[in-house]
Design a protein around this motif. Sequence first.
Motif, mmCIF file in Angstrom:
data_model
loop_
_atom_site.group_PDB
_atom_site.id
_atom_site.type_symbol
_atom_site.label_atom_id
_atom_site.label_comp_id
_atom_site.label_asym_id
_atom_site.label_seq_id
_atom_site.Cartn_x
_atom_site.Cartn_y
_atom_site.Cartn_z
ATOM 1 N N SER A 1 -60.335 76.042 62.552
ATOM 2 C CA SER A 1 -61.319 76.652 61.656
ATOM 3 C C SER A 1 -61.055 78.139 61.485
ATOM 4 O O SER A 1 -61.112 78.668 60.362
ATOM 5 C CB SER A 1 -62.739 76.433 62.201
ATOM 6 N N VAL A 2 -60.743 78.830 62.599
ATOM 7 C CA VAL A 2 -60.468 80.274 62.534
ATOM 8 C C VAL A 2 -59.220 80.552 61.712
ATOM 9 O O VAL A 2 -59.210 81.447 60.856
ATOM 10 C CB VAL A 2 -60.321 80.857 63.959
ATOM 11 N N LEU A 3 -58.171 79.792 61.950
ATOM 12 C CA LEU A 3 -56.926 79.978 61.203
ATOM 13 C C LEU A 3 -57.123 79.665 59.720
ATOM 14 O O LEU A 3 -56.604 80.376 58.852
ATOM 15 C CB LEU A 3 -55.822 79.094 61.788
ATOM 16 N N THR A 4 -57.880 78.614 59.438
ATOM 17 C CA THR A 4 -58.150 78.242 58.041
ATOM 18 C C THR A 4 -58.950 79.326 57.338
ATOM 19 O O THR A 4 -58.631 79.724 56.215
ATOM 20 C CB THR A 4 -58.921 76.909 57.976
ATOM 21 N N GLY A 5 -60.004 79.820 58.012
ATOM 22 C CA GLY A 5 -60.809 80.890 57.438
ATOM 23 C C GLY A 5 -59.996 82.149 57.193
ATOM 24 O O GLY A 5 -60.132 82.800 56.147
ATOM 25 N N SER A 6 -59.145 82.498 58.150
ATOM 26 C CA SER A 6 -58.300 83.688 58.005
ATOM 27 C C SER A 6 -57.346 83.543 56.832
ATOM 28 O O SER A 6 -57.136 84.492 56.064
ATOM 29 C CB SER A 6 -57.502 83.920 59.298
ATOM 30 N N PHE A 7 -56.775 82.350 56.692
ATOM 31 C CA PHE A 7 -55.859 82.116 55.568
ATOM 32 C C PHE A 7 -56.561 82.307 54.231
ATOM 33 O O PHE A 7 -56.029 82.958 53.323
ATOM 34 C CB PHE A 7 -55.286 80.698 55.656
ATOM 35 N N PHE A 8 -57.759 81.758 54.103
ATOM 36 C CA PHE A 8 -58.470 81.860 52.830
ATOM 37 C C PHE A 8 -58.917 83.292 52.531
ATOM 38 O O PHE A 8 -58.961 83.702 51.369
ATOM 39 C CB PHE A 8 -59.661 80.898 52.800
ATOM 40 N N ILE A 9 -59.234 84.064 53.569
ATOM 41 C CA ILE A 9 -59.591 85.464 53.338
ATOM 42 C C ILE A 9 -58.386 86.233 52.810
ATOM 43 O O ILE A 9 -58.492 87.009 51.849
ATOM 44 C CB ILE A 9 -60.128 86.097 54.638
ATOM 45 N N VAL A 10 -57.216 86.008 53.431
ATOM 46 C CA VAL A 10 -55.985 86.648 52.950
ATOM 47 C C VAL A 10 -55.675 86.184 51.525
ATOM 48 O O VAL A 10 -55.289 86.982 50.666
ATOM 49 C CB VAL A 10 -54.799 86.327 53.886
ATOM 50 N N PHE A 11 -55.892 84.896 51.280
ATOM 51 C CA PHE A 11 -55.647 84.333 49.946
ATOM 52 C C PHE A 11 -56.536 85.003 48.904
ATOM 53 O O PHE A 11 -56.083 85.352 47.806
ATOM 54 C CB PHE A 11 -55.903 82.826 50.000
ATOM 55 N N LEU A 12 -57.809 85.201 49.232
ATOM 56 C CA LEU A 12 -58.738 85.875 48.319
ATOM 57 C C LEU A 12 -58.292 87.301 48.021
ATOM 58 O O LEU A 12 -58.322 87.757 46.872
ATOM 59 C CB LEU A 12 -60.140 85.895 48.915
ATOM 60 N N MET A 13 -57.877 88.018 49.060
ATOM 61 C CA MET A 13 -57.434 89.398 48.880
ATOM 62 C C MET A 13 -56.178 89.463 48.025
ATOM 63 O O MET A 13 -56.018 90.364 47.195
ATOM 64 C CB MET A 13 -57.158 90.048 50.239
ATOM 65 N N TYR A 14 -55.289 88.498 48.244
ATOM 66 C CA TYR A 14 -54.044 88.475 47.462
ATOM 67 C C TYR A 14 -54.324 88.169 45.992
ATOM 68 O O TYR A 14 -53.713 88.774 45.090
ATOM 69 C CB TYR A 14 -53.083 87.446 48.051
ATOM 70 N N LEU A 15 -55.248 87.243 45.739
ATOM 71 C CA LEU A 15 -55.625 86.952 44.351
ATOM 72 C C LEU A 15 -56.216 88.193 43.681
ATOM 73 O O LEU A 15 -55.981 88.446 42.494
ATOM 74 C CB LEU A 15 -56.645 85.814 44.310
ATOM 75 N N SER A 16 -56.972 88.968 44.455
ATOM 76 C CA SER A 16 -57.537 90.216 43.926
ATOM 77 C C SER A 16 -56.433 91.182 43.523
ATOM 78 O O SER A 16 -56.510 91.838 42.480
ATOM 79 C CB SER A 16 -58.452 90.852 44.977
ATOM 80 N N ASP A 17 -55.380 91.270 44.339
ATOM 81 C CA ASP A 17 -54.249 92.149 44.017
ATOM 82 C C ASP A 17 -53.471 91.640 42.807
ATOM 83 O O ASP A 17 -53.036 92.427 41.961
ATOM 84 C CB ASP A 17 -53.313 92.261 45.226
ATOM 85 N N ILE A 18 -53.296 90.324 42.738
ATOM 86 C CA ILE A 18 -52.589 89.742 41.587
ATOM 87 C C ILE A 18 -53.308 90.090 40.292
ATOM 88 O O ILE A 18 -52.688 90.385 39.272
ATOM 89 C CB ILE A 18 -52.471 88.203 41.745
ATOM 90 N N ARG A 19 -54.646 90.095 40.350
ATOM 91 C CA ARG A 19 -55.449 90.416 39.166
ATOM 92 C C ARG A 19 -55.188 91.835 38.667
ATOM 93 O O ARG A 19 -55.358 92.133 37.488
ATOM 94 C CB ARG A 19 -56.939 90.231 39.504
ATOM 95 N N THR A 20 -54.783 92.722 39.580
ATOM 96 C CA THR A 20 -54.494 94.110 39.199
ATOM 97 C C THR A 20 -53.004 94.354 38.982
ATOM 98 O O THR A 20 -52.584 95.489 38.752
ATOM 99 C CB THR A 20 -55.005 95.083 40.282
ATOM 100 N N GLY A 21 -52.208 93.270 39.098
ATOM 101 C CA GLY A 21 -50.772 93.401 38.849
ATOM 102 C C GLY A 21 -49.930 93.625 40.082
ATOM 103 O O GLY A 21 -48.714 93.796 39.993
ATOM 104 N N GLN A 22 -50.539 93.632 41.273
ATOM 105 C CA GLN A 22 -49.808 93.841 42.527
ATOM 106 C C GLN A 22 -49.439 92.483 43.099
ATOM 107 O O GLN A 22 -50.305 91.701 43.476
ATOM 108 C CB GLN A 22 -50.696 94.631 43.500
ATOM 109 N N MET A 23 -48.138 92.181 43.217
ATOM 110 C CA MET A 23 -47.693 90.847 43.599
ATOM 111 C C MET A 23 -47.104 90.778 45.005
ATOM 112 O O MET A 23 -46.781 89.704 45.480
ATOM 113 C CB MET A 23 -46.640 90.355 42.596
ATOM 114 N N ASN A 24 -46.957 91.917 45.677
ATOM 115 C CA ASN A 24 -46.299 91.947 46.981
ATOM 116 C C ASN A 24 -47.305 91.598 48.086
ATOM 117 O O ASN A 24 -48.241 92.357 48.339
ATOM 118 C CB ASN A 24 -45.704 93.339 47.233
ATOM 119 N N ILE A 25 -47.087 90.480 48.761
ATOM 120 C CA ILE A 25 -48.008 90.025 49.795
ATOM 121 C C ILE A 25 -48.055 90.993 50.979
ATOM 122 O O ILE A 25 -49.091 91.141 51.642
ATOM 123 C CB ILE A 25 -47.626 88.597 50.274
ATOM 124 N N LEU A 26 -46.935 91.689 51.252
ATOM 125 C CA LEU A 26 -46.896 92.645 52.357
ATOM 126 C C LEU A 26 -47.819 93.833 52.093
ATOM 127 O O LEU A 26 -48.451 94.364 53.007
ATOM 128 C CB LEU A 26 -45.459 93.121 52.596
#
Length: 448
Positions: A232-257
């Motif tokens: 559950s912790v790992l799944t939740g952490s993954f989705f939080i990172v996923f949400l943040m990455y989608l937010s960056d993609i929306r602004t044109g930032q594609m680098n996951i690092l």
Amino acid sequence: MEFLCYLLWCIIVFYITIWFVRKYFKKSLISILSYTVVMQMIIPLLMMYPFAFSKKNIVSTGMWYYNYLPHLNTVLFISILGIIFFFLGVILSNSSSKPVYKLQNNIASSFLTLSKSNGLILIGTLVVTLFLFLLSNGSMFGEKGIRTFAMQNTSIRPIYNLLTSILPLALGLTLINLINDKRKILLWVLLITLLSIGLSTGSRTTVFSGVIFVVLTILFLRQKSKDILLTSVLTGSFFIVFLMYLSDIRTGQMNILVTLSGLYEKIFFGNTFSDFRDTAWIMAGWDGELLFGKTQISGLLSFIPSSIFPFRSQWSLGVFTTSQVGLDSSIHPGLRPVIFGEAYFNFGVLGVISFSLIYGFIIGRISRFANSILKSKEDIRLKRIKIFSTFFMAELASNLMISAGFYYVYVTCFIIFLAYLAYNLKANIKEPKQILFERGSQSEGHNY
């Protein structure tokens, strides 16, 4: 006063922590109730309270930071009051020894109908049609894409809202059916198509909610396993990172690092989980005059486009929140208050008490219904679809607390109603003996 508020915050955090520890040892960590508490209360309310005082919030709020600081403890009081009465509502929902789940059973029946091939094809075709319509109007052109285009064009906005309201249901149903039968090529094609459309909408919730409900369904069914906490912790952490990455993609930032390097600031000082801070921000510009249901009435009338109904243009929650802090409602969708915030702005403390009590009662009933499915002896594939439907029920209940989500509730309920009619129509044309045989093979309490 500030010390007392921190002490109260610590007490509430302590009791909720004990509650989760007990659920873990009772092997009921994953449930409708625990998901609601985490997503609506722990993350946006209790977790964000200490960070709302930081000057790092100036990046998001500007000089309004100094204006909202005096209101943070008021928001804490509203939140804790809402949490207390929410749990009282849950307790009331458990008072019946033999609850009747007629409405929940009907909704689950609708999901069974929607999960059939014909239902998935129809809902998938509708999504693709709406997306192509937006494309034909040039909504993908420009630097900020479809979301900003829809916000700036009131004639297109209802189509965009309809698309983003249907997508979570379509995505979730497709994925849960793919888990039930991985061999169907059509489901893979439909999933890839829906994911591509969802990512292009610029709405993180559109992709997130449908997928996370499927993941929660799987975790719910295997919550007695020894590694459920870690999973559950790992799944939740993954989705939080996923949400943040989608937010960056929306602004044109594609680098996951780059996303990972700024994760701390994005989570605690950004705009994804900013409900607590945003509520104080709204209060800083609010004159204190209660709205007496204006934003909620506007939400109830959300099926009428705001472009042709002046009341909605003036009193929608998005317009109200942006107007209090001087933001442009034509390009900003609005600030997001805490789950009990709109009740407070409309009816004060009495509104928080009454709405949170009802909310807790509804979530408690849905959670008990999901537990009854878990204990039944039905086929695992049917269980997956039914439990998936309960997470959607809880999501609909949460959207009723914030009127900005009323349109989503209307669209989803309309689809569910049509599916329920189709379910009953199919049942009525079956041979009587076949219906009798099917009923005899069902587990007690579930009429499918």
